[in-house]
Write a protein that holds these residues in place. Sequence first.
Motif, short mmCIF file in Angstrom:
data_model
loop_
_atom_site.label_atom_id
_atom_site.label_comp_id
_atom_site.label_asym_id
_atom_site.label_seq_id
_atom_site.Cartn_x
_atom_site.Cartn_y
_atom_site.Cartn_z
N ASP A 14 0.83 -1.20 0.00
CA ASP A 14 0.00 0.00 0.00
C ASP A 14 0.87 1.26 0.00
O ASP A 14 0.57 2.24 -0.68
N LEU A 15 1.96 1.19 0.77
CA LEU A 15 2.86 2.35 0.83
C LEU A 15 3.57 2.57 -0.51
O LEU A 15 3.75 3.71 -0.93
N TYR A 16 3.95 1.48 -1.16
CA TYR A 16 4.58 1.61 -2.47
C TYR A 16 3.60 2.29 -3.45
O TYR A 16 3.99 3.15 -4.24
N SER A 17 2.35 1.86 -3.40
CA SER A 17 1.33 2.43 -4.28
C SER A 17 1.11 3.92 -3.99
O SER A 17 1.02 4.74 -4.91
N ALA A 18 1.09 4.24 -2.69
CA ALA A 18 0.89 5.64 -2.31
C ALA A 18 2.07 6.50 -2.74
O ALA A 18 1.91 7.64 -3.19
N ALA A 19 3.29 5.93 -2.58
CA ALA A 19 4.49 6.68 -2.93
C ALA A 19 4.56 6.96 -4.42
O ALA A 19 5.08 8.01 -4.85
N SER A 20 4.05 6.04 -5.23
CA SER A 20 4.12 6.23 -6.68
C SER A 20 3.02 7.15 -7.21
O SER A 20 3.16 7.74 -8.28
N SER A 21 1.94 7.28 -6.45
CA SER A 21 0.81 8.06 -6.95
C SER A 21 0.73 9.47 -6.36
O SER A 21 0.02 10.32 -6.89
N ILE A 22 1.42 9.73 -5.27
CA ILE A 22 1.30 11.03 -4.61
C ILE A 22 2.02 12.12 -5.41
O ILE A 22 3.04 11.87 -6.06
N ASN A 23 1.47 13.30 -5.37
CA ASN A 23 2.10 14.47 -5.99
C ASN A 23 3.11 15.03 -4.98
O ASN A 23 2.75 15.69 -4.02
N ARG A 24 4.37 14.73 -5.21
CA ARG A 24 5.40 15.06 -4.25
C ARG A 24 5.65 16.58 -4.17
O ARG A 24 6.09 17.07 -3.13
N GLN A 25 5.41 17.28 -5.24
CA GLN A 25 5.59 18.73 -5.20
C GLN A 25 4.48 19.40 -4.41
O GLN A 25 4.70 20.37 -3.68
N GLN A 26 3.28 18.85 -4.51
CA GLN A 26 2.15 19.44 -3.81
C GLN A 26 2.10 19.01 -2.34
O GLN A 26 1.71 19.79 -1.47
N TYR A 27 2.53 17.73 -2.08
CA TYR A 27 2.49 17.20 -0.71
C TYR A 27 3.86 16.65 -0.31
O TYR A 27 4.04 15.46 -0.10
N PRO A 28 4.87 17.52 -0.20
CA PRO A 28 6.22 17.04 0.11
C PRO A 28 6.34 16.40 1.49
O PRO A 28 7.06 15.40 1.66
N GLU A 29 5.65 16.94 2.49
CA GLU A 29 5.74 16.38 3.83
C GLU A 29 5.09 15.00 3.90
O GLU A 29 5.60 14.09 4.54
N ARG A 30 3.93 14.89 3.21
CA ARG A 30 3.26 13.60 3.20
C ARG A 30 4.09 12.56 2.44
O ARG A 30 4.17 11.39 2.85
N ALA A 31 4.74 12.97 1.36
CA ALA A 31 5.60 12.06 0.59
C ALA A 31 6.78 11.60 1.44
O ALA A 31 7.17 10.41 1.41
N ALA A 32 7.35 12.55 2.21
CA ALA A 32 8.46 12.18 3.08
C ALA A 32 8.02 11.21 4.16
O ALA A 32 8.76 10.28 4.54
N LEU A 33 6.79 11.40 4.67
CA LEU A 33 6.25 10.50 5.69
C LEU A 33 6.06 9.09 5.14
O LEU A 33 6.36 8.09 5.81
N ILE A 34 5.56 9.05 3.89
CA ILE A 34 5.40 7.74 3.25
C ILE A 34 6.76 7.05 3.10
O ILE A 34 6.91 5.84 3.37
N ASP A 35 7.76 7.80 2.67
CA ASP A 35 9.10 7.24 2.49
C ASP A 35 9.66 6.70 3.81
O ASP A 35 10.34 5.67 3.85
#
Length: 222
Positions: A14-35
């Motif tokens: 699920d985390l891999y899927s979220a990491a590939s689909s998230i807009n990292r420029q728009q949600y950088p903190e959330r992307a970092a949390l997923i990582d």
Amino acid sequence: MDVTPDYDKYSLDDLYSAASSINRQQYPERAALIDQHIARLEAEQARLKQQLQQQIAQSEPESEPALPANLAKRSHRFWGALIDGVLQILITIPLFWYVGLAAFAEPSLSLIIGSALYGLAGYVALHGYLLHKYGQTIGKAEFGMRIEHLNGQQAGLKHVLLLRHLPMMGLTFIPVVGNFIVGLVNPLMIFGREKRCLHDRIAQTRVCYISDKPQNDAGMTA
């Protein structure tokens, strides 16, 4: 209102899927949390995999230690023991002649003890020097063999007498069973993988060639 998902409940997929689909420029903190969650779960999986491998390795039987290349052949052990046996019989003839064979039909305790001491003295007279100097009996010397500790060091006279020779002599004093062990069980144990008789196992010794290369012979098997 943007609510951050509870990534603690996400599986690694699920985390891999979220990491590939998230807009990292728009949600950088959330992307970092997923990582961070991905890194934590990957590390946990790697640790569990390592523990499983260790458990499997511990459950597997240990491989048998390699035998030395210069381990003596059974045929040479046999012929060497035969030579020593014949020599031991020859030096016992004077005792039989002096005491008389009839006395051994029902030997007294003093005769049994005296015969044992005579045999021990004869063994030392025959092989004492060779055992002390080279770890050999006369028969073993004939085939270039010697008695060694399991670490490859030469066994000395004291060790051979106390832990290799005397226990076998002591067993012969046990009626029926002792002679069965010495005469049958002891030599038959040489057919094991390590080619060690009972007296070898008691004394923690083995018989090897002095050189690294086994001696050659015609028509004899190991």
